[in-house]
Write an enzyme that holds these catalytic residues in place. Structure first.
Site, mmCIF file in Angstrom:
data_model
loop_
_atom_site.group_PDB
_atom_site.id
_atom_site.type_symbol
_atom_site.label_atom_id
_atom_site.label_comp_id
_atom_site.label_asym_id
_atom_site.label_seq_id
_atom_site.Cartn_x
_atom_site.Cartn_y
_atom_site.Cartn_z
ATOM 1 N N VAL A 523 0.835 -1.199 0.000
ATOM 2 C CA VAL A 523 0.000 0.000 0.000
ATOM 3 C C VAL A 523 0.869 1.248 0.000
ATOM 4 C CG1 VAL A 523 -2.003 -1.084 1.061
ATOM 5 C CG2 VAL A 523 -0.223 -0.111 2.523
ATOM 6 N N ASP A 524 2.184 1.068 0.002
ATOM 7 C CA ASP A 524 3.076 2.230 -0.064
ATOM 8 C C ASP A 524 3.725 2.293 -1.454
ATOM 9 O OD1 ASP A 524 4.741 0.070 -0.009
ATOM 10 O OD2 ASP A 524 5.651 0.541 1.934
ATOM 11 N N ASP A 525 4.730 3.121 -1.603
ATOM 12 C CA ASP A 525 5.334 3.271 -2.922
ATOM 13 C C ASP A 525 6.461 2.280 -3.143
ATOM 14 O OD1 ASP A 525 3.655 5.235 -3.901
ATOM 15 O OD2 ASP A 525 4.689 6.762 -2.725
#
Ligand code: 6R9
Length: 654
Positions: A523-525
């Site tokens: 869910v992050d980069d």
């Protein structure tokens, strides 16, 4: 009992549940059922009967104890290993709540041990000296070798003596930049034997990436080989190390020695560039050392290794694992998730440059006295009758890939352990225990002993039952990483501040009505390309170092083979025309700075990037453009200049 386990309890007690598991053969009920979630694959009766954990009841009994009495549960297991001195009164202590002070995790503190001793000496002494520890298959069909536990012990001791002789002491770091030769686990174990901290750098990383790691952990010695063959191509690893070392010494970090293994089948000594006084041929010196070497005893909480991994921002993070907890955790997860038995021959295709190669090529199997195969290859040409359990890791495995693995590779007979975990977690966290319960293709199923996963919402509130959200963990487990090397603040900020009270994994997850966990991706980069974690920020900073690149934004897109592919939006310096050559040289810059595995699959020319008024790139929109979901762009009115979006769409296929 924790909430999510209710279904297992019902499987354990319900006549159509657990009672049925042993009676049903491995059948796939999928076709007739409505949703993937209901698609149960049962272990065979024979498999369950012989398994370490043969039923949901047994699992629940063990799991419940591991949660109610973690200290007792883990110290019983730890007692099966060799400790020079037992740990103190407190088996573990932890604080995972940033609002209550510094994050701290400790297991078996005060216990004195050595993981190399437990992998080698213990097995030799218990009569397994002549059992094969490593079977190695080289790149060429006729290049191979094996080492028994005794032979491995001797090789490790010789290298450990060399390291000591060359000034490596307890607490010093050693960088290992080697392909999957036997010398790679040998070097890891030799470091561990003398209390040195190893940091393996995947031998596909560029000089630039290697340099970054050298600058961060300041190794006493670098261990490498002259070259390696990938198919027909010869990769000159020594040249990469030379470049990194000369650059690092110009920046004030000079490494005393570079121990170089002559990988003869790839390159001869004579063809290798050499720096006198610094470079040492492994074969010239190491075999001259004695084949025994006293162990340096360490505290359970002394560091064992550093492994760099990509984060969503900035430079790579040095994930630090300590000795005792990691040892117990990898040994135990290996044993149960693969239902390991003494006569098994075990093969894991991972490279020791990644955490899987640490925990499940080297430490976990050797701690169990297993015979391990080192090889990257393929399978269907050979008989697979002896296969018992299959494993999968690194990215979500979709139900159709799961079925291929199950039907084709495993002849519809072998349970699949789809193990969810991370560099940070040290070992498996959510994983099937083969034989214990029915699997669902694509689900990592239930938590391992001692692991309390929770799903939280945006606000960090735990959600119960069937839900989706952010995957966190509520309490510590022995294999947890203890800090980011030299940056405890970043450790707290990245993993413990997003949802106070919990370890945050960075992954999205849902739990179905039966309590099965389904990982849905980062869910992050962070982009997950064929199981390699790559931070978008790393790729972007490589791209913008190109003199003709003004700005870059990188997103992940679905990729049929690699899981995710790297998609880069690039804004050029004013006046520079788009060209195929430029596209190639942008890709090359990423290959050179990070490694071939991080090369963008696509470069999308962008006259400018969609930004908010405060200058933040709206990646949500870029992701939609990259995956051509143009009717799902959502609200673009908050952009400083909404017309950017049309320009990007117009250039999509150019
Ligand atoms: C062991 C390893 C960790 C990230 C993790 C997650 C993804 C790993 C998975 C999985 C779905 C699985 N991941 N196992 N996703 N199902 N069984 O891969 O470590 O390289 O640190 O990557 O990989 O996104 O956060 P690492």
């Amino acid at each position: 009992t924790t909430n999510h386990l209710r279904h297992l309890e019902s499987m354990a007690t319900h006549p159509s549940g657990a009672g049925k598991i042993p009676r049903l053969n491995a059948v796939i009920l999928g076709e007739s059922l409505a949703s993937e979630e209901d698609d149960l694959v049962f272990p065979s009766h024979d498999f369950s009967q012989q398994a370490h954990v043969p039923s949901p009841q047994k699992y629940l009994e063990m799991y419940n104890r591991s949660i109610v009495d973690p200290g007792g549960f883990w110290s019983d297991i730890a007692s099966e290993f060799y400790w020079k001195e037992k740990w103190g009164q407190q088996v573990y202590s932890e604080n995972l709540d940033v609002t209550k002070g510094k994050i701290k995790i400790e297991w078996f503190k005060g216990g004195i041990t050595n993981i190399c001793y437990n992998c080698l000496d213990k097995n030799v002494e218990s009569g397994n000296g002549d059992k094969v520890a490593l079977h190695w298959e080289g790149n060429e069909p006729d290049v191979d070798g094996s080492l028994t536990y005794r032979q491995l012990f001797e090789k490790v001791c010789q290298l450990a003596n060399f390291l000591k002789d060359n000034g490596v002491k307890k607490g010093d770091t050693v960088i290992i930049y080697l392909p999957m030769l036997m010398e790679l686990p040998i070097t890891m174990l030799a470091c561990a034997r003398i209390g040195a901290i190893h940091s393996v750098v995947f031998a596909g990383y560029s000089a630039e990436s290697l340099l970054q790691r050298i600058m961060d952990c300041k190794p006493k010695i670098v261990v490498t080989c002259n070259a390696v063959k990938r198919g027909k191509k010869v990769l000159n690893l020594k040249e990469i190390v030379d470049a990194a070392l000369s650059e690092s010494s110009q920046n004030g970090i000079s490494v005393d020695s570079c121990l170089t293994y002559e990988n003869e089948s790839a390159m001869k000594k004579e063809d290798t560039k050499w720096q006198k006084g610094r470079d040492i041929w492994w074969q010239d010196v190491v075999p001259k050392y004695p084949t025994t070497c006293d162990v340096v005893w360490v505290d359970a909480e002394d560091p064992l290794f550093l492994l760099y991994t990509s984060g969503s921002t900035g430079k790579p993070k040095g994930v630090l694992h300590t000795t005792g907890g990691y040892m117990i955790y990898t040994a135990t997860t290996f044993k149960y998730a693969f239902d390991y038995k003494e006569s098994d021959v075990y093969w894991c295709t991972a490279d020791c440059g990644w955490i899987t190669g640490h925990s499940y090529v080297t430490y976990g199997p050797l701690l169990n006295g297993a015979t391990v195969i080192l090889y990257e290859g393929y399978v269907t040409r050979y008989s697979r009758k002896s296969l018992r359990v299959l494993g999968s890791v690194g990215e979500p495995i979709n139900p159709s890939a799961w079925r291929w693995f199950f039907n084709v590779v495993g002849d519809s007979r072998c349970p699949i352990s789809d193990t969810w975990w991370q560099t940070e977690t040290g070992g498996f966290m959510i994983t099937p225990l083969p034989g214990a319960w029915a699997q669902k293709p694509g689900s990592a199923t239930f938590p391992f002993f001692g692991v309390e996963p929770v799903i939280v919402d945006e606000k960090g509130k735990e959600i119960e039952g069937e839900c989706s959200g952010y995957l966190c963990v509520k309490s510590s487990w022995p294999g947890a990483f203890r800090t980011l090397y030299g940056d405890h603040d970043r450790y707290e900020t990245t993993y413990f501040k997003p949802f106070p009270g919990y370890y945050f994994s960075g992954d999205g997850c849902s739990r179905d009505k039966n309590g099965y966990y389904w990982l849905t991706g980062r869910v992050d980069d962070v982009i997950n390309v064929s199981g390699h974690r790559i931070g978008t920020a790393e790729v972007e900073s490589a791209l913008v170092s190109h003199p003709q690149c003004a700005e870059a934004a990188v997103v992940g897109v679905e990729h049929e083979v690699k899981g995710q592919g790297i998609y880069a939006f690039v804004t050029l310096v004013e006046g520079v025309p788009y060209s195929e050559d430029l596209r190639k040289s942008l890709v090359l810059v990423v290959r050179n700075q990070i490694g071939a595995f991080a090369a963008p699959d696509r470069i999308h020319w962008a006259p400018s990037l969609p930004k908010t008024r405060s200058g933040k790139i709206m990646r949500r929109i870029l992701r939609k453009i990259a995956s051509r979901q143009l009717d799902e762009l959502g609200d673009i009115s908050t952009l400083a200049d909404p017309s950017v979006v049309d320009q990007l769409i117009a250039l999509a296929d150019s």
